[in-house]
Write a protein that holds these residues in place. Structure first.
Motif, PDB file in Angstrom:
ATOM      1  N   THR A 322      21.202 -21.776 -11.643  1.00 29.12           N
ATOM      2  CA  THR A 322      21.877 -20.829 -12.516  1.00 29.12           C
ATOM      3  C   THR A 322      23.076 -20.320 -11.731  1.00 29.12           C
ATOM      4  OG1 THR A 322      19.789 -20.170 -13.493  1.00 29.12           O
ATOM      5  CG2 THR A 322      21.652 -18.683 -13.816  1.00 29.12           C
ATOM      6  N   GLY A 323      24.233 -20.306 -12.377  1.00 31.31           N
ATOM      7  CA  GLY A 323      25.431 -19.877 -11.664  1.00 31.31           C
ATOM      8  C   GLY A 323      26.298 -18.980 -12.513  1.00 31.31           C
ATOM      9  N   THR A 324      27.179 -18.226 -11.854  1.00 29.24           N
ATOM     10  CA  THR A 324      28.193 -17.452 -12.565  1.00 29.24           C
ATOM     11  C   THR A 324      29.509 -18.192 -12.400  1.00 29.24           C
ATOM     12  OG1 THR A 324      27.044 -15.425 -11.981  1.00 29.24           O
ATOM     13  CG2 THR A 324      29.292 -15.198 -12.800  1.00 29.24           C
ATOM     14  N   ILE A 325      30.150 -18.500 -13.519  1.00 30.28           N
ATOM     15  CA  ILE A 325      31.371 -19.292 -13.424  1.00 30.28           C
ATOM     16  C   ILE A 325      32.556 -18.567 -14.057  1.00 30.28           C
ATOM     17  CG2 ILE A 325      30.155 -21.499 -13.378  1.00 30.28           C
ATOM     18  CD1 ILE A 325      30.937 -21.931 -16.294  1.00 30.28           C
ATOM     19  N   LEU A 326      33.738 -18.907 -13.545  1.00 35.86           N
ATOM     20  CA  LEU A 326      34.989 -18.462 -14.162  1.00 35.86           C
ATOM     21  C   LEU A 326      35.628 -19.702 -14.757  1.00 35.86           C
ATOM     22  CD1 LEU A 326      37.428 -16.441 -14.545  1.00 35.86           C
ATOM     23  CD2 LEU A 326      38.261 -17.298 -12.345  1.00 35.86           C
ATOM     24  N   TRP A 327      35.843 -19.686 -16.074  1.00 40.40           N
ATOM     25  CA  TRP A 327      36.410 -20.862 -16.727  1.00 40.40           C
ATOM     26  C   TRP A 327      37.921 -20.904 -16.456  1.00 40.40           C
ATOM     27  CZ3 TRP A 327      33.685 -24.765 -17.942  1.00 40.40           C
ATOM     28  CH2 TRP A 327      34.274 -25.808 -18.653  1.00 40.40           C
ATOM     29  N   THR A 328      38.428 -22.003 -15.900  1.00 39.20           N
ATOM     30  CA  THR A 328      39.837 -22.029 -15.493  1.00 39.20           C
ATOM     31  C   THR A 328      40.671 -23.037 -16.286  1.00 39.20           C
ATOM     32  OG1 THR A 328      39.251 -23.596 -13.743  1.00 39.20           O
ATOM     33  CG2 THR A 328      39.392 -21.296 -13.121  1.00 39.20           C
ATOM     34  N   ASP A 329      40.012 -23.793 -17.167  1.00 39.19           N
ATOM     35  CA  ASP A 329      40.731 -24.836 -17.892  1.00 39.19           C
ATOM     36  C   ASP A 329      41.358 -24.283 -19.178  1.00 39.19           C
ATOM     37  OD1 ASP A 329      41.697 -27.269 -18.635  1.00 39.19           O
ATOM     38  OD2 ASP A 329      39.761 -28.301 -18.594  1.00 39.19           O
ATOM     39  N   ASP A 330      42.519 -24.830 -19.553  1.00 34.99           N
ATOM     40  CA  ASP A 330      43.129 -24.456 -20.827  1.00 34.99           C
ATOM     41  C   ASP A 330      42.241 -24.902 -21.980  1.00 34.99           C
ATOM     42  OD1 ASP A 330      45.402 -23.330 -19.697  1.00 34.99           O
ATOM     43  OD2 ASP A 330      46.359 -25.284 -19.496  1.00 34.99           O
ATOM     44  N   GLU A 331      41.559 -26.042 -21.769  1.00 34.83           N
ATOM     45  CA  GLU A 331      40.650 -26.533 -22.807  1.00 34.83           C
ATOM     46  C   GLU A 331      39.355 -25.751 -22.761  1.00 34.83           C
ATOM     47  OE1 GLU A 331      39.807 -30.683 -23.396  1.00 34.83           O
ATOM     48  OE2 GLU A 331      41.755 -31.177 -22.545  1.00 34.83           O
ATOM     49  N   LYS A 332      38.817 -25.438 -23.937  1.00 36.27           N
ATOM     50  CA  LYS A 332      37.570 -24.690 -24.009  1.00 36.27           C
ATOM     51  C   LYS A 332      36.407 -25.497 -23.441  1.00 36.27           C
ATOM     52  CE  LYS A 332      38.308 -21.588 -27.844  1.00 36.27           C
ATOM     53  NZ  LYS A 332      37.842 -21.136 -29.144  1.00 36.27           N
ATOM     54  N   VAL A 367      27.412 -10.831 -23.415  1.00 41.84           N
ATOM     55  CA  VAL A 367      27.601 -11.262 -24.796  1.00 41.84           C
ATOM     56  C   VAL A 367      26.974 -12.643 -24.964  1.00 41.84           C
ATOM     57  CG1 VAL A 367      29.305 -11.692 -26.606  1.00 41.84           C
ATOM     58  CG2 VAL A 367      29.821 -10.061 -24.762  1.00 41.84           C
ATOM     59  N   ALA A 368      26.010 -12.740 -25.869  1.00 33.04           N
ATOM     60  CA  ALA A 368      25.374 -14.038 -26.103  1.00 33.04           C
ATOM     61  C   ALA A 368      26.352 -14.931 -26.859  1.00 33.04           C
ATOM     62  CB  ALA A 368      24.102 -13.844 -26.916  1.00 33.04           C
ATOM     63  N   THR A 369      26.582 -16.139 -26.355  1.00 31.39           N
ATOM     64  CA  THR A 369      27.556 -17.031 -26.987  1.00 31.39           C
ATOM     65  C   THR A 369      27.343 -18.453 -26.490  1.00 31.39           C
ATOM     66  OG1 THR A 369      29.913 -17.525 -27.242  1.00 31.39           O
ATOM     67  CG2 THR A 369      29.236 -16.638 -25.143  1.00 31.39           C
ATOM     68  N   SER A 370      27.927 -19.397 -27.209  1.00 25.84           N
ATOM     69  CA  SER A 370      27.907 -20.758 -26.687  1.00 25.84           C
ATOM     70  C   SER A 370      29.343 -21.218 -26.433  1.00 25.84           C
ATOM     71  CB  SER A 370      27.208 -21.697 -27.680  1.00 25.84           C
ATOM     72  OG  SER A 370      27.849 -21.572 -28.926  1.00 25.84           O
ATOM     73  N   GLU A 371      30.294 -20.296 -26.654  1.00 19.98           N
ATOM     74  CA  GLU A 371      31.710 -20.607 -26.473  1.00 19.98           C
ATOM     75  C   GLU A 371      32.191 -20.064 -25.139  1.00 19.98           C
ATOM     76  OE1 GLU A 371      34.435 -20.615 -29.632  1.00 19.98           O
ATOM     77  OE2 GLU A 371      33.105 -22.340 -29.874  1.00 19.98           O
ATOM     78  N   LEU A 372      33.194 -20.724 -24.603  1.00 23.70           N
ATOM     79  CA  LEU A 372      33.735 -20.262 -23.333  1.00 23.70           C
ATOM     80  C   LEU A 372      35.166 -20.758 -23.238  1.00 23.70           C
ATOM     81  CD1 LEU A 372      32.985 -18.828 -20.711  1.00 23.70           C
ATOM     82  CD2 LEU A 372      32.065 -20.969 -19.857  1.00 23.70           C
ATOM     83  N   SER A 373      36.115 -19.827 -23.082  1.00 21.61           N
ATOM     84  CA  SER A 373      37.495 -20.285 -22.935  1.00 21.61           C
ATOM     85  C   SER A 373      38.128 -19.701 -21.672  1.00 21.61           C
ATOM     86  CB  SER A 373      38.318 -19.981 -24.181  1.00 21.61           C
ATOM     87  OG  SER A 373      37.932 -18.763 -24.738  1.00 21.61           O
ATOM     88  N   LYS A 374      39.377 -20.085 -21.475  1.00 23.00           N
ATOM     89  CA  LYS A 374      40.070 -19.800 -20.215  1.00 23.00           C
ATOM     90  C   LYS A 374      39.945 -18.342 -19.790  1.00 23.00           C
ATOM     91  CE  LYS A 374      44.698 -19.882 -19.375  1.00 23.00           C
ATOM     92  NZ  LYS A 374      46.043 -20.449 -19.187  1.00 23.00           N
ATOM     93  N   ARG A 407      35.765 -34.690 -16.254  1.00 28.16           N
ATOM     94  CA  ARG A 407      35.782 -36.100 -15.886  1.00 28.16           C
ATOM     95  C   ARG A 407      36.916 -36.865 -16.565  1.00 28.16           C
ATOM     96  NH1 ARG A 407      33.398 -40.455 -15.874  1.00 28.16           N
ATOM     97  NH2 ARG A 407      32.882 -40.336 -18.077  1.00 28.16           N
ATOM     98  N   VAL A 408      37.392 -36.374 -17.683  1.00 27.94           N
ATOM     99  CA  VAL A 408      38.449 -37.085 -18.389  1.00 27.94           C
ATOM    100  C   VAL A 408      39.831 -36.613 -17.946  1.00 27.94           C
ATOM    101  CG1 VAL A 408      39.458 -37.564 -20.649  1.00 27.94           C
ATOM    102  CG2 VAL A 408      36.967 -37.517 -20.370  1.00 27.94           C
ATOM    103  N   SER A 409      40.044 -35.300 -17.921  1.00 25.41           N
ATOM    104  CA  SER A 409      41.384 -34.787 -17.586  1.00 25.41           C
ATOM    105  C   SER A 409      41.569 -34.583 -16.089  1.00 25.41           C
ATOM    106  CB  SER A 409      41.620 -33.463 -18.307  1.00 25.41           C
ATOM    107  OG  SER A 409      40.811 -32.447 -17.734  1.00 25.41           O
ATOM    108  N   ASN A 410      40.487 -34.648 -15.302  1.00 25.98           N
ATOM    109  CA  ASN A 410      40.504 -34.373 -13.865  1.00 25.98           C
ATOM    110  C   ASN A 410      40.840 -32.931 -13.526  1.00 25.98           C
ATOM    111  OD1 ASN A 410      39.880 -36.989 -13.165  1.00 25.98           O
ATOM    112  ND2 ASN A 410      42.034 -37.610 -13.050  1.00 25.98           N
ATOM    113  N   MET A 411      40.900 -32.076 -14.529  1.00 23.53           N
ATOM    114  CA  MET A 411      41.249 -30.683 -14.298  1.00 23.53           C
ATOM    115  C   MET A 411      40.083 -29.955 -13.630  1.00 23.53           C
ATOM    116  SD  MET A 411      43.653 -28.527 -14.700  1.00 23.53           S
ATOM    117  CE  MET A 411      43.712 -26.732 -14.619  1.00 23.53           C
ATOM    118  N   THR A 412      40.389 -28.982 -12.785  1.00 20.06           N
ATOM    119  CA  THR A 412      39.355 -28.104 -12.251  1.00 20.06           C
ATOM    120  C   THR A 412      38.998 -27.131 -13.369  1.00 20.06           C
ATOM    121  OG1 THR A 412      40.317 -28.299 -10.055  1.00 20.06           O
ATOM    122  CG2 THR A 412      38.755 -26.503 -10.390  1.00 20.06           C
TER     123      THR A 412
END
Lengths: 544, 299
Positions: A322-332, A367-374, A407-412
């Motif tokens: 289980t981890g805490t992440i910061l989403w950094t990609d422009d793509e959701k 906030v319970a959600t299944s979405e995550l954006s930048k 894996r597709v865009s190689n973005m972090t």
């Protein structure tokens, strides 16, 4: 005290952050300018450039840091800038980070590098969402020392009451984020009050000036960890007689003769030789890059971790965290996407299985959600295709930090820290078969139309198979309708196709191929293609 | 437990980065410009892999206008360290007679930037180490340690990949490449301290000596060969000078100095009133000139 030469002075890495226009770049520019740390040609170009700027001809210190053309054009900071300076007591590297929400990930880059954060607050505006966001990200990335610099005090007449109000807001924030060490300093980056020396304008403030505080903060114990570990970066084979393992000692000490445990395999061996640079040495310690050879052949490659059997069990071998992440990609974030996780020196396929919740940066609410954006922070479950050596971030940083790579865009796509490790449910092997399972996200199988005494004719079944093939492909499944043109469906071909991970459709396959074939229920044929598609999709669903 | 000293920390960081690239990138190369920063970088590479030799070649992009002493030093260094050294020159530029006197910024573009692109393409290198430091210039201060280049070798400063902790993302598509700067966090002063501590050989031009120079556009230019034509009023003088940075001789200003030892150089560096790159003729042209060149593929 004799003056330390530059390279003997302790180094402090810090960042400046906070909301837009709170004066981050101005503060650093002021420090550089007033500490006489600039070269004359830099001062000359600062003077010339300030004439064109928005400061009515006064020196615009931010021009010293906003080095990109786009930043100067827009008058904002887009990306983190690094500056190097020293005082008589200490060497400093400062990362000046952008305040705009859009560039939060660049701010996080600076935070991942720093031991201390200066969070600027505009005294006339108080604590803003962006102040809270930045404090939260700094805490997440492992920063332990916080300075809240209440800037622009000159604009509010150095009002003590206003400062105290902000101070109580910060005390609440500190509690919410469990910040370890913090202080507040009232200052003016533009006029220099309490920046280098204490200002006569704030007689009610009896603390240190900013520079004094930076010089005195003790960070030496920050990265203290228990035990020994060394993640292997690469195997070194200069000739057939020598096999060494190269990496950096992240914690503890290493001596010739020590018995080491190699993770994830658990094999043991003794240290035969240690090289530090060009020298063979008897022992080495934390922070040093070394080359180590062992007294016997064991399975060691990049991603392996050397540790000791005798120490505590804070480094585990597992394939789920289980981890805490910061989403950094422009793509959701998408649950259907494949990621690589890089953790220590391991890099393997991973899947974000579920998001537990996101954290509201302003209120701290879950906030319970299944979405995550930048720029959103979330707690989630991640599993890996194979077991790796991993630790909780607060026990061993280097094995508790990770990034996710699209894996597709190689973005972090995200960076994160390990909160908890889940015990392995048996070790999965890193075979080509398993990797294909993960890559294709499906179990292979042969589905036979017209088995089990179906009465439909060849032509109808063929059309049905063609339609099912089309629909499954559209759902992103790798599927192949294997047409038997007169001849028998070959058992060998079916075997090869199955092993390659493809879902295969056939019509009226022979009993000899039965080993690979799942006959479809004739009842399904009558309910139409959608039922068949649904059935096959369920049969071949795969979760890591 | 005692923390590592400042220089040891910088060294450890650089070695970690160099090893990561060797382990993860398909075909790396280390650019070698013969200067002090390159000398430090090569030393770090030798140290990072010992007892193995660096598992990649070194590349010098030769504009044919380097100081003669630099070329001699380069060839001796390659032999002494037992490394593989590739030398590449943009032959088309030579054939067209491109030179620093007549062609100004086009010279830098053709003989440096284009030559580098050609060399990287010729050998198919996917990652190139460089000795750039963030304290050199404002747009460099903004660059990541792993800096990505698209198929046209261009840098996009507005959309750099996040770079967290020491978890470097080295993934690229075919045709793309990475520039890697292991000594990003070193200052000029760190470089000299390290050269002294590690006893690294450097080109003698860094030490003061009596050399033939002319004064041109406010710079002291050394007359290294007869391709430098004197303009009316110019005359060759013998002065005691040394170089703070090294590049193509017609574009590199000397400074008057008596510093003949590393200690004296370190003292001069710490007391310097002007920045390092002020002796580079090409940098002053316009605000943001370095960023513009980098976007076009300059190192």
């Amino acid at each position: 005290m004799t003056e330390l030469t530059r390279y003997e002075r302790p180094l402090l890495k810090f960042i400046t952050c906070g909301s837009v226009d709170d004066g981050k770049s101005t503060l650093i520019g002021n420090i550089l300018y007033n500490s006489k740390l600039l070269y004359s040609d830099q001062i000359e170009s600062l003077k010339t450039e300030s004439l064109n700027g928005s400061c009515d001809g006064e020196l615009d210190y931010s021009l010293l840091l906003d080095g990109l053309l786009a930043e100067r054009e827009q008058g904002i900071t887009i990306d983190v800038a690094y500056r190097y300076f020293s005082t008589k007591k200490r060497s400093f590297i400062v990362a000046d980070t952008p305040g705009h929400e859009e560039y939060t990930r660049n701010m996080a880059v600076g935070a991942s590098f720093a031991d201390l954060a200066i969070i600027l607050i505009d005294a006339s505006k108080g604590v803003l969402i962006q102040t809270r966001r930045h404090a939260r990200i700094c805490a997440l990335m492992g920063i332990r020392h916080f300075v809240f610099a209440v800037n622009k005090m000159d604009l509010i007449g150095f009002d003590e009451k206003r400062f105290n109000d902000i101070s109580s807001d910060i005390a609440r924030l500190r509690e919410e984020l469990s910040l370890q060490e913090y202080t507040l300093i009232p200052l003016s980056a533009k006029s220099g009050d309490n920046v280098i020396s204490r200002s006569p304008n704030t007689p009610w403030y009896d603390g240190k000036s900013l520079i004094e505080y930076l010089e005195d903060t003790d960070t030496s114990g920050d990265n203290e960890e228990t035990g020994f570990y060394l993640p292997v970066q690469r195997v070194c084979r200069p000739n057939q007689f020598f096999r060494g393992f190269q990496g950096q000692i992240e914690s503890g000490e290493l001596h010739v003769g020590d018995e080491l445990t190699v993770l994830p395999t658990g094999e043991t061996a003794r240290v035969k030789q240690i090289f530090s640079g060009f020298n063979e040495v008897e022992q080495a310690s934390r922070g040093m890059p070394v080359t180590v050879s062992l007294d016997r052949e064991v399975d060691v490659s990049r991603g392996s971790v050397f540790t000791r059997a005798t120490q505590d069990d804070s480094i585990k071998v597992a394939r789920e965290i289980t981890g805490t992440i910061l989403w950094t990609d422009d793509e959701k974030f998408s649950i259907h996407k494949d990621y690589l996780i890089k953790l220590g020196t391991s890099q393997i396929y991973a899947q974000v299985k579920s998001i537990e919740y996101t954290i509201d940066v302003n209120t701290g609410e879950h906030v319970a959600t299944s979405e995550l954006s930048k720029n959103e922070i979330a707690v989630c479950h991640i599993s890996f295709i194979d077991s790796v050596a991993v630790s909780e971030f607060n026990r061993h940083r280097t094995l508790g930090e990770f990034i996710l790579i699209d894996r597709v865009s190689n973005m972090t796509a995200a960076c994160g820290i390990v909160n908890a490790i889940h015990d392995s449910d048996g070790k999965r092997e890193y075979t080509p078969q398993n990797i294909r399972l993960h890559l294709l996200r499906q179990k292979s199988g042969v589905f036979n139309f017209g088995g089990l005494g179906s009465t439909a004719d060849q032509e109808t079944l063929g059309r049905l198979a063609g339609e099912v093939e089309q629909k499954l492909l559209q759902q992103g499944r790798l599927v192949y309708y294997y047409r038997n043109t007169g001849a028998e469906v070959s058992r060998e071909v079916l075997r090869s196709l199955t092993e390659s991970g493809i879902i295969v459709l056939t019509v009226k396959a022979s009993p000899e191929s039965a080993e690979y074939v799942k006959d479809l229920d004739p009842a399904l044929e009558n309910t139409g293609t959608d039922s068949i598609v649904k059935f096959i999709a369920e049969q071949t669903a795969y979760e890591l | 437990m005692q923390d590592l000293a400042h220089l040891d920390k910088l060294e450890a960081e650089a070695i970690y980065i160099i090893r990561e690239v060797a382990a993860e990138c398909e075909k790396p190369v280390m650019l070698y410009s013969i200067g002090k920063d390159s000398s430090v970088l090569m030393h770090l590479a030798l140290k990072a892999f010992y007892p193995e030799k660096p598992p990649f070649p070194f590349l010098h992009v030769d504009t044919t206008w380097k100081f003669r002493e630099m070329i001699r030093f380069r060839d001796e260094t390659a032999v002494r360290n037992g490394i593989q050294l590739l030398v590449y020159t943009n032959q088309d530029g030579v054939d067209r007679g491109i030179n620093p006197f007549d062609h100004g910024s086009a010279y830098t573009d053709i003989m440096k930037t284009q030559a580098l692109k050609q060399a990287l393409a010729k050998y198919g290198f996917t990652a190139a180490f460089g000795g750039a430091r963030r304290d050199e210039e404002k747009s460099r201060a903004k660059e990541r340690i792993f800096s990505f280049r698209n198929r046209d070798n261009a840098w996009n400063p507005k959309n750099q990949r996040p770079e967290m902790w020491k978890l470097y993302n080295t993934k690229i598509e075919k045709g793309e490449s990475i520039r890697v700067f292991p000594i990003s966090n070193w200052t000029e002063s760190d470089i000299w301290q390290y050269i002294k501590r590690e006893k690294i050989d450097i080109v003698p031009l860094y030490f003061a000596d009596t050399r033939p120079v002319i004064e041109r556009d406010g710079n002291l230019i050394m007359v290294d060969d007869d391709r430098l034509k004197l303009r009316p009023g110019e005359k060759i003088e013998y002065r005691r000078v040394r170089f703070r940075t090294l590049g193509c001789y017609p574009l590199t200003g000397a400074m008057e100095s008596d510093a003949t030892t590393l200690d004296e150089i370190i003292r001069e560096t710490n007391e310097a009133k002007v920045s390092e790159r002020s002796s580079r003729v090409i940098d002053h042209e316009a605000q943001g000139s370095m960023e513009k060149r980098k976007r076009e593929g300059y190192f």
